[in-house]
Motif scaffolding. Structure first.
Motif, PDB file in Angstrom:
ATOM      1  N   ILE A   8       0.850  -1.202   0.000  1.00 44.14           N
ATOM      2  CA  ILE A   8       0.000   0.000   0.000  1.00 44.14           C
ATOM      3  C   ILE A   8       0.880   1.246   0.000  1.00 44.14           C
ATOM      4  O   ILE A   8       1.864   1.312   0.735  1.00 44.14           O
ATOM      5  CB  ILE A   8      -0.886   0.025   1.265  1.00 44.14           C
ATOM      6  CG1 ILE A   8      -1.823  -1.188   1.319  1.00 44.14           C
ATOM      7  CG2 ILE A   8      -1.672   1.332   1.371  1.00 44.14           C
ATOM      8  CD1 ILE A   8      -2.973  -1.164   0.355  1.00 44.14           C
ATOM      9  N   LYS A  24      10.676  -1.664  -3.658  1.00 48.46           N
ATOM     10  CA  LYS A  24       9.833  -1.292  -4.813  1.00 48.46           C
ATOM     11  C   LYS A  24      10.629  -0.478  -5.822  1.00 48.46           C
ATOM     12  O   LYS A  24      10.471  -0.621  -7.032  1.00 48.46           O
ATOM     13  CB  LYS A  24       8.570  -0.561  -4.350  1.00 48.46           C
ATOM     14  CG  LYS A  24       8.778   0.878  -3.943  1.00 48.46           C
ATOM     15  CD  LYS A  24       7.535   1.560  -3.472  1.00 48.46           C
ATOM     16  CE  LYS A  24       7.215   1.315  -2.019  1.00 48.46           C
ATOM     17  NZ  LYS A  24       8.332   1.508  -1.063  1.00 48.46           N
ATOM     18  N   SER A  43      13.198  -0.798   3.663  1.00 45.78           N
ATOM     19  CA  SER A  43      13.312  -2.187   3.193  1.00 45.78           C
ATOM     20  C   SER A  43      14.651  -2.852   3.545  1.00 45.78           C
ATOM     21  O   SER A  43      14.855  -4.029   3.227  1.00 45.78           O
ATOM     22  CB  SER A  43      13.062  -2.321   1.684  1.00 45.78           C
ATOM     23  OG  SER A  43      11.942  -1.594   1.280  1.00 45.78           O
TER      24      SER A  43
HETATM   25  C1  LIG Z   1      -1.885   2.968   4.907  1.00 45.52           C
HETATM   26  C2  LIG Z   1      -0.470   2.835   4.404  1.00 45.52           C
HETATM   27  C3  LIG Z   1       0.106   3.878   3.712  1.00 45.52           C
HETATM   28  C4  LIG Z   1       1.418   3.777   3.242  1.00 45.52           C
HETATM   29  N1  LIG Z   1       1.926   4.794   2.481  1.00 45.52           N
HETATM   30  C5  LIG Z   1       3.167   4.660   1.955  1.00 45.52           C
HETATM   31  C6  LIG Z   1       3.658   5.638   1.032  1.00 45.52           C
HETATM   32  O1  LIG Z   1       2.963   6.596   0.644  1.00 45.52           O
HETATM   33  N2  LIG Z   1       4.914   5.470   0.573  1.00 45.52           N
HETATM   34  C7  LIG Z   1       5.699   4.392   0.926  1.00 45.52           C
HETATM   35  O2  LIG Z   1       6.836   4.311   0.475  1.00 45.52           O
HETATM   36  N3  LIG Z   1       5.240   3.444   1.756  1.00 45.52           N
HETATM   37  C8  LIG Z   1       3.994   3.545   2.271  1.00 45.52           C
HETATM   38  N4  LIG Z   1       3.500   2.557   3.093  1.00 45.52           N
HETATM   39  C9  LIG Z   1       4.389   1.428   3.444  1.00 45.52           C
HETATM   40  C10 LIG Z   1       4.427   0.432   2.281  1.00 45.52           C
HETATM   41  O3  LIG Z   1       3.245  -0.346   2.267  1.00 45.52           O
HETATM   42  C11 LIG Z   1       5.662  -0.489   2.339  1.00 45.52           C
HETATM   43  O4  LIG Z   1       5.736  -1.126   3.590  1.00 45.52           O
HETATM   44  C12 LIG Z   1       6.955   0.294   2.114  1.00 45.52           C
HETATM   45  O5  LIG Z   1       6.812   1.248   1.091  1.00 45.52           O
HETATM   46  C13 LIG Z   1       8.093  -0.649   1.754  1.00 45.52           C
HETATM   47  O6  LIG Z   1       7.759  -1.363   0.594  1.00 45.52           O
HETATM   48  P1  LIG Z   1       8.862  -2.091  -0.291  1.00 45.52           P
HETATM   49  O7  LIG Z   1       9.757  -2.831   0.661  1.00 45.52           O
HETATM   50  O8  LIG Z   1       8.091  -3.009  -1.180  1.00 45.52           O
HETATM   51  O9  LIG Z   1       9.593  -1.039  -1.061  1.00 45.52           O
HETATM   52  C14 LIG Z   1       2.180   2.618   3.527  1.00 45.52           C
HETATM   53  C15 LIG Z   1       1.587   1.562   4.218  1.00 45.52           C
HETATM   54  C16 LIG Z   1       0.271   1.653   4.634  1.00 45.52           C
HETATM   55  C17 LIG Z   1      -0.359   0.477   5.302  1.00 45.52           C
END
Ligand SMILES: Cc1cc2nc3c(=O)[nH]c(=O)nc-3n(C[C@H](O)[C@H](O)[C@H](O)COP(=O)(O)O)c2cc1C
Length: 211
Positions: free
Chosen positions: A60, A81, A139
């Protein structure tokens, strides 16, 4: 756990080609505004999926801007990501608007947004969000919660509240430039409405697909 008997009926609305707004972006915006009016926490959340070495992964993020040419979210440019998007810029974004029994799927390509635009947005973020972005190597593994909090504290000492927290170099926006949309509206008897827009030779072609 047996969930076989969980069933919902969908009858909130219907969707037909002649009811669509002028193009998929306008249709998206129309539905998004309707959902926004419900004031649901994180109404701007979307699941984005990327593919890295043939392995798909979803998470998300928050939609932060709707532009004429796409959808902006912010993240860490060294995250998992980001790593995936570096080698494969194809992305899918998914919105589930349960109260209105709607789903929107968007496929497209991402590009990084302009650094100055990211900086302008970063400056509007609350202090702790800025520190969080600066202190987290998103990450990457860390040995303990304590180490994470110490890292956070060291950034609050380096940049006390009221001083400028610089935007980390590996942080910024991504613009999703869409080439396909699917609008799904739940209907009774599982005869859901599914309308697909595909960008072909610069034109959006529309078709209805079976539920
Ligand atoms: C409600 C919610 C909002 C989020 N918003 C963001 C966001 O805007 N940007 C972001 O990088 N991660 C956001 N996250 C965290 C990501 O879901 C994720 O854990 C993080 O980006 C790492 O992802 P990756 O390891 O696949 O790069 C959010 C999570 C939640 C549950």
């Amino acid at each position: 756990m047996d969930l076989h008997n969980i069933r919902e009926t969908y009858n909130f609305d219907s969707l037909d080609i002649d009811k669509l707004k002028d193009g998929p972006m306008a249709q998206f915006q129309y539905w998004f505004e309707q959902y926004k009016q419900l004031c649901i926490k994180d109404y701007n959340a979307m699941a984005i999926s990327t593919v890295h070495k043939d392995i798909p992964e979803s998470r998300i993020v928050l939609l932060k801007e709707i532009r004429d040419n796409g959808y902006v979210f912010y993240s860490n440019y060294s995250s998992a990501k980001a790593n995936a998007l570096e080698s494969n810029p194809n992305i899918s974004a998914l919105f589930f608007w349960r109260e209105q029994e709607r789903q929107v799927r968007i496929s497209g390509i991402v590009v990084k947004t302009d650094v100055q635009e990211s900086k302008s947005y970063f400056e509007t973020r609350p202090y702790l969000s800025k520190i969080g972005a600066a202190a987290s190597d998103q990450s990457q593994p860390i040995t303990s919660r304590q180490e994470l909090e110490e890292k956070f504290d060291s950034f609050t000492k380096k940049y006390p509240e009221g001083t400028e927290v610089p935007m980390p170099e590996n942080w910024g926006g991504y613009l999703i430039i869409p080439n396909r949309y699917e609008f799904w509206q739940g209907r009774e008897g599982r005869l859901h409405d599914r309308l697909v827009f595909c960008l072909e030779d610069g034109h959006w072609n529309i078709k209805r697909i079976q539920p």
